[in-house]
Design a protein around this motif. Structure first.
Motif, PDB file in Angstrom:
ATOM      1  N   GLY A 145      39.617  35.395  27.676  1.00 52.83           N
ATOM      2  CA  GLY A 145      38.822  36.598  27.903  1.00 52.83           C
ATOM      3  C   GLY A 145      39.167  37.720  26.932  1.00 52.83           C
ATOM      4  N   ARG A 190      36.565  34.503  30.975  1.00 52.31           N
ATOM      5  CA  ARG A 190      37.543  35.219  31.801  1.00 52.31           C
ATOM      6  C   ARG A 190      38.969  34.829  31.433  1.00 52.31           C
ATOM      7  NH1 ARG A 190      35.993  35.625  38.075  1.00 52.31           N
ATOM      8  NH2 ARG A 190      33.760  35.960  37.935  1.00 52.31           N
ATOM      9  N   ASN A 191      39.888  35.729  31.710  1.00 49.69           N
ATOM     10  CA  ASN A 191      41.306  35.390  31.641  1.00 49.69           C
ATOM     11  C   ASN A 191      41.737  34.719  32.932  1.00 49.69           C
ATOM     12  OD1 ASN A 191      41.776  36.327  29.088  1.00 49.69           O
ATOM     13  ND2 ASN A 191      42.387  38.373  29.759  1.00 49.69           N
ATOM     14  N   GLN A 238      30.631  34.796  44.463  1.00 55.12           N
ATOM     15  CA  GLN A 238      30.790  33.949  43.275  1.00 55.12           C
ATOM     16  C   GLN A 238      30.756  32.454  43.577  1.00 55.12           C
ATOM     17  OE1 GLN A 238      31.016  35.160  39.996  1.00 55.12           O
ATOM     18  NE2 GLN A 238      30.395  37.004  41.077  1.00 55.12           N
ATOM     19  N   ASN A 252      29.258  30.546  37.803  1.00 58.86           N
ATOM     20  CA  ASN A 252      30.182  30.301  36.678  1.00 58.86           C
ATOM     21  C   ASN A 252      30.330  28.815  36.347  1.00 58.86           C
ATOM     22  OD1 ASN A 252      30.927  33.169  36.524  1.00 58.86           O
ATOM     23  ND2 ASN A 252      31.859  32.766  38.528  1.00 58.86           N
ATOM     24  N   ASP A 303      31.618  29.749  28.114  1.00 56.28           N
ATOM     25  CA  ASP A 303      32.095  30.934  28.837  1.00 56.28           C
ATOM     26  C   ASP A 303      31.551  30.936  30.262  1.00 56.28           C
ATOM     27  OD1 ASP A 303      29.726  31.123  27.360  1.00 56.28           O
ATOM     28  OD2 ASP A 303      29.777  33.309  27.288  1.00 56.28           O
ATOM     29  N   GLY A 343      40.890  33.820  40.415  1.00 54.97           N
ATOM     30  CA  GLY A 343      41.092  35.134  39.829  1.00 54.97           C
ATOM     31  C   GLY A 343      42.166  35.902  40.553  1.00 54.97           C
ATOM     32  N   THR A 384      36.179  39.557  42.806  1.00 51.39           N
ATOM     33  CA  THR A 384      35.558  38.904  41.648  1.00 51.39           C
ATOM     34  C   THR A 384      35.790  37.395  41.582  1.00 51.39           C
ATOM     35  OG1 THR A 384      37.559  39.451  40.408  1.00 51.39           O
ATOM     36  CG2 THR A 384      35.691  40.965  40.189  1.00 51.39           C
ATOM     37  N   SER A 385      36.530  36.851  42.535  1.00 49.20           N
ATOM     38  CA  SER A 385      36.830  35.420  42.445  1.00 49.20           C
ATOM     39  C   SER A 385      36.834  34.804  43.843  1.00 49.20           C
ATOM     40  CB  SER A 385      38.177  35.200  41.759  1.00 49.20           C
ATOM     41  OG  SER A 385      39.203  35.896  42.447  1.00 49.20           O
ATOM     42  N   PRO A 436      39.060  29.236  35.579  1.00 47.51           N
ATOM     43  CA  PRO A 436      38.309  30.388  35.064  1.00 47.51           C
ATOM     44  C   PRO A 436      37.763  30.157  33.659  1.00 47.51           C
ATOM     45  CG  PRO A 436      40.508  31.037  35.826  1.00 47.51           C
ATOM     46  CD  PRO A 436      40.493  29.542  35.742  1.00 47.51           C
TER      47      PRO A 436
END
Ligand SMILES: Cc1cc2nc3c(=O)[nH]c(=O)nc-3n(C[C@H](O)[C@H](O)[C@H](O)COP(=O)(O)OP(=O)(O)OC[C@H]3O[C@@H](n4cnc5c(N)ncnc54)[C@H](O)[C@@H]3O)c2cc1C
Ligand code: SF4
Length: 497
Positions: free
Chosen positions: A9, A15-16, A223, A227, A331, A421, A426-427, A450
């Protein structure tokens, strides 16, 4: 994966990870032992930049290069290519690839007492039928792990989980499942329940997400199912000037690693290049298609070839077939997702998953760079490039980018759909693959990743699973920890723990 991959990320795409390479490192080594990975530590350290603990070595020696690898290394090693005009040149080097296949055993025991030695008759023999099955038992199989299960483990086959059971507090109390008789007469079967203190979903990226969606579980971040990632693969193929002996050995034994890391990741998706040992199979199908073509129109006058001429032409053509497979990082994009079909159900009555999937411009730029590299590789090899992406059903992943046509295939490396995450906003899962919303529900596998970087995912997935297993064990111990009871008996000094 490389340490840099966990911070992908930082390059502005994807993402990291909430954990780094060092957190996973001991579990990578444990997974390599469990799966039985064949590779050369010194080569991986030097050519890929992987850090290993001092004295580490892989369970078995590297799978040897194929003749094709050697021919390609002879022509490419030390040569330089540019991924676009004006870009810094990349020096080429053919590197052998680690495999979960048995290589030859080490001659000496390992520093830690010696990893699992491969039986001589279970060493990879190059049958080339790895997908779907290895006749010599050289390839990792879960049966090896299952053989060590304690008698307390019950394996229920033909049981399809249809949803999770949750109580009002958000704890998972078990799973519902449907039996799936071998005769297919499953429709209308009554769901059964398996009760549990703790549930681990391990049905891979699509099914894990589907089960969470079906159960209305883990939805806090919005989420679940999003992704969705794979490794989009650009295939290029052609004919080498001389015989290279394809259709032997595992699908790929070596690759070119120079486009995976570094600042170019900010501009385009990174990629690794596999040298394909199975000729044109992935691109155009197995060789019998080419034989059929020679039978129809192989002669100089456009008529078919037969007998000795056919054998000679087929041998010459098929013996020179080769391919490159460029595996791109993708990504994490929330728009790429798994949803539930509101109408279509499978034979057990469970809603089918629907996939929404596309490539970002960053991935498309990566594919364009890969094709530019491929053009230079073919020129250096003196090979005849037969790559073509004609519109039609053969290339559903066809697209145009800056005026050129490209097409891609899926590697089958689904990931990201219950993304890991460091925040429940966010995760879906935390760094232990535990659902933020349900303290006793784990969703494990590539769906937690991720980012997929450019390496095949199963070793990282296995390392994550082993790391989670320790945490799951702690959770269960905490749940069943004996509690000292205070009461009249305790006052009398009896031990009623
Ligand atoms: C053609 C192909 C080639 C690949 N090659 C490589 C490679 O070279 N290297 C690599 O690293 N990775 C490779 N992969 C990816 C690799 O296969 C996966 O990463 C790996 O299998 C994931 O393991 P898993 O146990 O999470 O899921 P799976 O292996 O998919 O196992 C999930 C299991 O859950 C079961 N299941 C699903 N739904 C339910 C349900 N509702 N109820 C009960 N059971 C259920 C399934 O039957 C299955 O047995 C490849 C994938 C494909 C398709
Ligand atoms: S090439 Fe594949 S199928 Fe053949 S022995 Fe090796 S692992 Fe098994």
């Amino acid at each position: 994966m490389h340490p840099e991959d966990f911070r992908a990320g930082d390059f502005g795409h994807g993402r990291n990870w909430p954990i780094g390479y060092q957190d996973l490192e001991p579990f990578y080594r444990a997974a390599e032992r469990e799966l039985g990975v064949a590779a050369d530590v010194d080569e991986q350290r030097e050519a890929v930049g992987l850090p290993f603990p001092a004295g580490y070595r892989y369970p078995t020696r590297a799978i040897p290069r194929t003749h094709l690898d050697t021919v390609i290394a002879g022509a490419l090693d030390g040569r330089r290519v540019r991924e676009r005009p004006g870009a810094a040149p990349t020096t080429l080097r053919v590197v052998t690839t680690p495999h979960a296949r048995n290589g030859r055993p080490h001659q000496e025991p390992g520093p830690d007492g010696g990893p699992r030695p491969a039986a001589e008759d279970a060493v990879c023999r190059g049958h080339a039928s790895c997908v779907p099955i290895c006749p010599s038992g050289a390839k990792y199989t879960p049966l090896r792990t299952q053989a060590r299960w304690a008698s307390s483990v019950t394996l229920l086959t033909r049981a399809v989980v249809s949803r999770l059971r949750l109580d009002a507090s958000g704890r998972v109390t078990g799973v519902e499942y449907l039996r799936h008789p071998a005769d297919g007469s499953a429709a209308g079967s009554v769901p059964r329940t398996a009760e549990a203190d703790l549930v681990v979903l391990a049905a891979h990226a699509i099914e894990n997400a589907k089960l969470l969606l079906l159960s209305g579980a883990a939805g806090g971040s919005g989420q679940v199912g999003r992704n969705l990632m794979d490794h989009p693969v650009l295939l290029t193929w052609g004919l080498m000037p001389g015989q290279v002996g394809p259709y032997r050995g595992p699908g790929s034994t070596s690759g070119l690693e120079g486009f995976r890391f570094g600042p170019a990741r900010a501009r385009r998706a990174p990629f690794r290049i596999e040298i394909g040992n199975w000729g044109w199979t992935w691109a155009l199908g197995p060789p019998d298609g080419r034989v059929a073509e020679l039978l129809r129109t192989g002669g100089p006058d456009g008529r078919g070839l037969f007998g000795r001429e056919l054998r000679r032409a087929a041998g010459d053509r098929i013996g020179r077939e080769f391919a490159f497979q460029f595996e791109m990082e993708q990504d994490a994009d929330p728009a790429n997702r798994v949803t539930l079909d509101p109408a279509v159900r499978d034979p057990l009555g469970i809603p089918r998953p629907v996939l929404h999937y596309d490539l970002s411009d960053w991935v498309k730029r990566g594919i364009a760079a890969a094709k530019a590299v491929s053009d230079q590789l073919f020129a250096l090899l003196g090979a005849e490039d037969r790559t073509g992406f004609a519109p039609g059903p053969g290339w559903p992943g066809r697209f145009e980018h800056e005026g050129r046509a490209y097409a891609y295939r899926a590697a089958g490396h689904g990931a990201g759909t219950h993304i890991m995450g460091d925040s429940p906003r966010t995760s879906v899962v935390d760094q232990w693959q535990r659902c933020w919303d349900h303290p006793n529900l784990y969703a494990v596998g590539c769906g937690s990743m991720p980012g997929v970087a450019t390496s095949n995912p199963s070793l990282t997935m296995a390392a994550l699973a082993l790391r989670s297993a320790g945490r799951i064990h702690q959770d269960l111990l905490a749940r069943h920890r004996p509690v000292p009871l205070r009461g009249p008996a305790a006052l009398e000094g009896a031990d009623h723990s």
